[in-house]
Design a protein around this motif. Sequence first.
Motif, short mmCIF file in Angstrom:
data_model
loop_
_atom_site.label_atom_id
_atom_site.label_comp_id
_atom_site.label_asym_id
_atom_site.label_seq_id
_atom_site.Cartn_x
_atom_site.Cartn_y
_atom_site.Cartn_z
N THR A 280 0.84 -1.19 0.00
CA THR A 280 0.00 0.00 0.00
C THR A 280 0.88 1.25 0.00
N LEU A 281 0.66 2.13 -0.96
CA LEU A 281 1.49 3.32 -1.07
C LEU A 281 1.44 4.16 0.20
N SER A 282 0.29 4.23 0.82
CA SER A 282 0.16 5.06 2.01
C SER A 282 1.08 4.66 3.14
N TYR A 283 1.54 3.43 3.13
CA TYR A 283 2.38 2.95 4.23
C TYR A 283 3.87 3.15 3.97
N ARG A 284 4.23 3.66 2.79
CA ARG A 284 5.64 3.86 2.47
C ARG A 284 6.26 4.91 3.40
N ALA A 285 7.50 4.69 3.74
CA ALA A 285 8.19 5.68 4.55
C ALA A 285 8.32 7.00 3.80
N LYS A 286 8.64 6.90 2.50
CA LYS A 286 8.81 8.10 1.68
C LYS A 286 8.43 7.75 0.25
N PHE A 287 7.61 8.58 -0.37
CA PHE A 287 7.11 8.30 -1.71
C PHE A 287 8.23 8.24 -2.75
#
Length: 490
Positions: A280-287
Amino acid sequence: MSESTTPIIVGIAQVEQRTKDVQTAKEPVDLMLDALRAAALDTSNPSILNRVRSIRVSQGQWRYGNPAKYLGGELGLNGIETGKTVFGGNGVQTTVNLSCLDIQQGKFDVIALTGAECGYSQANARRSGQTLTWRELQGTPDWTIEYGIGVRDSLETERGIGGASQMYAVIENAIRHDRGETIDIHQVKVSELWSRFNDVAQRNPNAWIKHNVSAEEIRTEGATNRPIAFPYPKLMNANNNVDQGAALLLCSVNVAKQLGIPRSKWVYPWTGTDGHDTQTLSYRAKFTQAPGLRKVAESALELADLNLNDIDHFDLYSCFPSAVQVAAKEIGLNLEQPLTVTGGLTFGGGPLNNYVMHAIARMVELLRTQTDKIGMVTGNGGILTKHAHGIYSCTPPSRPFRHRDVQAHVDTSGDRVTEENPADPVRVEGYTVIYDREAPVRGVAACLTMDGKRTWGYTTDHDLMHEMQTREFCGRDVRLDNDGEMVTAS
């Protein structure tokens, strides 16, 4: 490991159709069949098709249940294993990796991979109000080639964001802010990057768009280059409106010798690696970072006893400019150097999950003419989520094909959690403005709370959407109401 079971690619093919007559146009499975037969001819001994024991198909935007079974029947093959991937642009390279292991371990000695899309025919049918009547090909493959499915956070859905063009645009704006570039300067740089991809497409005989497209044309919005999601107009998006198919034939060295396939046709997969970042992109530390991608690339080189300077040709998965920029940074490449052998998914063509089969086929073509060179192909599924890389050369590797799933080594300690209703102002880290065919309809922003959680805000206010496209919005503080609407910005 005996050399006789060493896996090699001996046959490649790419096919296309450009007819606007949707009633006579071939459907995807027909293109797959054409590609398989052409790949057999490419080996210089088409009887290799009689030796195929497994057909593996890249999942597409069609409803076929078991297309591999149909293809086997058309080719007169009985009792073969049938396989199909799940969705994801990494799927082809992952399937090559697994197929090489199957050949090396003696499970099969000839494996066929194929896939095709007819997005051009589908678009023509929509425009003309016609209905395409494609086969359904019922059934379930013997093997589903799985590698994880990207998952959306419920907050993303609730706030009205989720499509690939939108998510990659959010990442693009975050990249610009990280670099400290103005909107105009960054747009010029991105269009110049994409123009260099177009330069390669003009030299690729199988590219969908072969004519010159300047950087100015790429970045300038207009009737044929409408805005999709800021800062991306159409010519910065993957071009899915293509009718393209491809096929690869892999076999053991022993079979190639038995069939008299010339060594000039042999290309050795040296290594293959797989891994993924947070689903899930929302859980990435940094986009703007993809540690999973970095580890997959490092491991592919390590297994081959190579360093980055040993690679002569790269094909980075290129659905959107931000995907290329993040990948290049993680791998350690310069954006000025050649990063594609096809022209990418905009100009080479973007047949959805099957693009990488075209990239591998083109890489094989180039390596056959430069037998001492080495190429790397990268696959990407989801939103910079699922990664699969492969290294190829006409030169035999110093050791048998090596594969590694690096997932256990991917650092996920920096992952974030989401916050639905933050009480305090939040800071924008990435954003986009989404368009329909006529006008902007929604602005969305990925934001970080004061304690480092991620949330999403949105707006339908036209003045604010205009401001988001003309002034830097990343780094600004906004306040969200209980529904996530941005009510103040500073």
